[in-house]
Design an enzyme around this catalytic site. Structure first.
Site, mmCIF file in Angstrom:
data_model
loop_
_atom_site.group_PDB
_atom_site.id
_atom_site.type_symbol
_atom_site.label_atom_id
_atom_site.label_comp_id
_atom_site.label_asym_id
_atom_site.label_seq_id
_atom_site.Cartn_x
_atom_site.Cartn_y
_atom_site.Cartn_z
ATOM 1 N N ARG A 43 47.896 42.405 43.221
ATOM 2 C CA ARG A 43 46.991 42.128 44.336
ATOM 3 C C ARG A 43 47.329 40.968 45.260
ATOM 4 O O ARG A 43 46.819 40.901 46.361
ATOM 5 C CB ARG A 43 45.589 41.923 43.759
ATOM 6 C CG ARG A 43 45.547 40.847 42.689
ATOM 7 C CD ARG A 43 44.474 41.123 41.678
ATOM 8 N NE ARG A 43 44.409 39.988 40.740
ATOM 9 C CZ ARG A 43 43.331 39.597 40.134
ATOM 10 N NH1 ARG A 43 42.193 40.228 40.344
ATOM 11 N NH2 ARG A 43 43.353 38.580 39.314
ATOM 12 N N ARG A 103 48.376 49.822 48.114
ATOM 13 C CA ARG A 103 46.949 49.947 47.812
ATOM 14 C C ARG A 103 46.189 50.593 48.973
ATOM 15 O O ARG A 103 45.197 51.302 48.754
ATOM 16 C CB ARG A 103 46.372 48.554 47.522
ATOM 17 C CG ARG A 103 44.936 48.586 47.003
ATOM 18 C CD ARG A 103 44.425 47.205 46.687
ATOM 19 N NE ARG A 103 44.233 46.414 47.903
ATOM 20 C CZ ARG A 103 43.907 45.129 47.904
ATOM 21 N NH1 ARG A 103 43.767 44.481 46.765
ATOM 22 N NH2 ARG A 103 43.742 44.474 49.039
ATOM 23 N N ARG A 152 49.125 39.525 35.462
ATOM 24 C CA ARG A 152 48.731 40.214 36.697
ATOM 25 C C ARG A 152 49.734 39.972 37.831
ATOM 26 O O ARG A 152 49.363 40.021 39.002
ATOM 27 C CB ARG A 152 47.321 39.799 37.143
ATOM 28 C CG ARG A 152 46.233 40.425 36.278
ATOM 29 C CD ARG A 152 44.881 40.279 36.916
ATOM 30 N NE ARG A 152 43.866 40.923 36.093
ATOM 31 C CZ ARG A 152 42.584 40.568 36.065
ATOM 32 N NH1 ARG A 152 42.158 39.591 36.822
ATOM 33 N NH2 ARG A 152 41.724 41.192 35.300
ATOM 34 N N ASP A 158 46.299 49.613 33.522
ATOM 35 C CA ASP A 158 45.006 48.974 33.314
ATOM 36 C C ASP A 158 44.584 49.194 31.870
ATOM 37 O O ASP A 158 44.904 50.229 31.288
ATOM 38 C CB ASP A 158 43.956 49.564 34.263
ATOM 39 C CG ASP A 158 42.708 48.699 34.312
ATOM 40 O OD1 ASP A 158 41.776 48.951 33.507
ATOM 41 O OD2 ASP A 158 42.661 47.755 35.110
ATOM 42 N N TYR A 184 33.532 46.938 27.522
ATOM 43 C CA TYR A 184 33.378 47.794 28.696
ATOM 44 C C TYR A 184 32.745 49.135 28.342
ATOM 45 O O TYR A 184 31.925 49.670 29.093
ATOM 46 C CB TYR A 184 34.738 48.026 29.365
ATOM 47 C CG TYR A 184 35.261 46.801 30.068
ATOM 48 C CD1 TYR A 184 34.702 46.374 31.271
ATOM 49 C CD2 TYR A 184 36.307 46.057 29.529
ATOM 50 C CE1 TYR A 184 35.168 45.254 31.926
ATOM 51 C CE2 TYR A 184 36.788 44.919 30.181
ATOM 52 C CZ TYR A 184 36.218 44.529 31.376
ATOM 53 O OH TYR A 184 36.671 43.409 32.013
#
Length: 346
Positions: free
Chosen positions: A31, A40, A27, A76, A153
């Site tokens: 973020r 973002r 990652r 993703d 998921y």
């Protein structure tokens, strides 16, 4: 300053000697970086993923800012269920939401094995752009979610700590579970092949929820399908399996033909090596939360990790994704400690 054409990661995956341990962070594209946060604020999550220019910019940011030895594609794992026909929403600060999950046989009418060159063309376009912009400075890692994690998921419909609904689906309707897992597997083989053909130098399978299964169930519902994927792509590019929490099956994973195995921080390097054997590259396993510690502690703990793993057949990494509240200075301290570590002096 690193020289051009840094291929340390690929050398480590081939079992070759390296002048130092390569390092990247799961990652790493995203973020925690202020430069990413600016992007973002302007674009939604899937807009970022599906716009090759944005995905390329985000992918390369940590190479320029943190100095890691590899770029990992900004995307993703849920683009695969999306391509298979399921609606996927990604809600900021809450995570994924799939409003129409797969629960019973008739739900299979809504999903299919897609033509990845059509449905996921934005990913391959991004890879080509990234490769061009990287200009061979560092390798590019492509990735996909492992079939078990994607099933979690697709059946649960959202994130979960336990994925009880997904597990119940497997135990109550095993034939449907295996049908879904095979559909995901077939799609993933085509998807990763397309990534490699577009220029990905290596690929990683993320089985984030592998550790929710017992050893026996992991081998039935996860490893069986991971093995199929690795078998089909291992000769095209080196493959890394990261099955968080599934350290009990490192020995079995090492027999798949994968070039590397990612491990989390809940197993010691010594025990991981004992299970995996000496002929496979291990990757990990710094606790991401430890990057919130003061920098001297990060440096001390990183050096201890390096000494435990040793220099050969090893890629330094976190044991899971970097946390959003880690400061850039702390991420750099981790990376720089690895880049400056000299095994001869320790």
């Amino acid at each position: 300053m690193e020289t051009a054409n840094n291929h340390l990661l690929l050398k480590a995956l081939k079992g070759e000697e390296t002048n130092r341990v390569p390092v990247w962070m799961m990652r790493q594209a995203g973020r925690y970086l202020p430069e990413y946060i600016k992007i973002r604020e302007k674009y939604g999550f899937f807009e970022r993923c599906q716009t090759p220019e944005l995905a390329a910019e985000i992918t390369i940011q940590p190479v320029d800012i943190i100095g890691v030895d590899a770029a990992i594609l900004f995307s993703d794992i849920l683009v695969v269920p999306q391509a298979m026909g399921l609606e996927v929403q990604l809600i900021e600060s809450k995570g994924p939401y799939l409003p129409n999950p797969i629960r019973i046989e008739k739900d299979f009418n809504r999903i299919y094995i897609p033509n990845v060159h059509e449905k996921l063309s934005y990913v391959t376009a991004a890879i080509k752009l990234i490769k061009n912009n990287l200009n061979n400075r560092v390798p590019l890692i492509g990735f996909a979610g492992a079939p078990w994690t994607l099933l979690c998921y697709m059946v649960q419909g959202s994130g979960s700590k336990t994925f009880d609904t997904a597990k119940a689906f497997c135990y109550q309707q095993p034939e449907l579970a295996h049908r879904l897992l095979q559909m995901i597997t077939d799609t993933t083989i085509e998807y990763l092949t397309a990534q490699i053909e577009a220029g990905a130098d290596t690929v990683q399978l993320f089985d984030s929820w592998g550790g929710l299964l017992s050893k026996a169930d992991f081998e039935i519902y996860s490893l069986r399908y991971i093995s199929q994927i690795v078998e089909k792509i291992k000769d095209k590019a080196p493959t890394i399996i990261f099955a968080k929490g599934a350290w009990h099956s490192l020995q079995e994973m090492s027999k798949t033909g994968a070039a590397g195995l990612g491990i989390d921080w809940c197993i010691t390097p010594e025990k991981a090596r004992e299970f995996a054997g000496t002929n496979i590259c291990l990757q990990g396993n710094f606790d991401p939360a430890k990057l919130l510690a003061p920098i001297p502690i990060i440096e001390r703990e990183t050096k201890a990790m390096l000494r435990s793993f040793g220099k050969k057949n090893y890629i330094a990494n976190l044991g899971h994704g970097i946390l959003p509240n880690v400061s850039v200075d702390h991420a750099k301290a981790f990376v720089n400690t690895i880049k400056e570590f000299d095994f001869k002096n320790y």
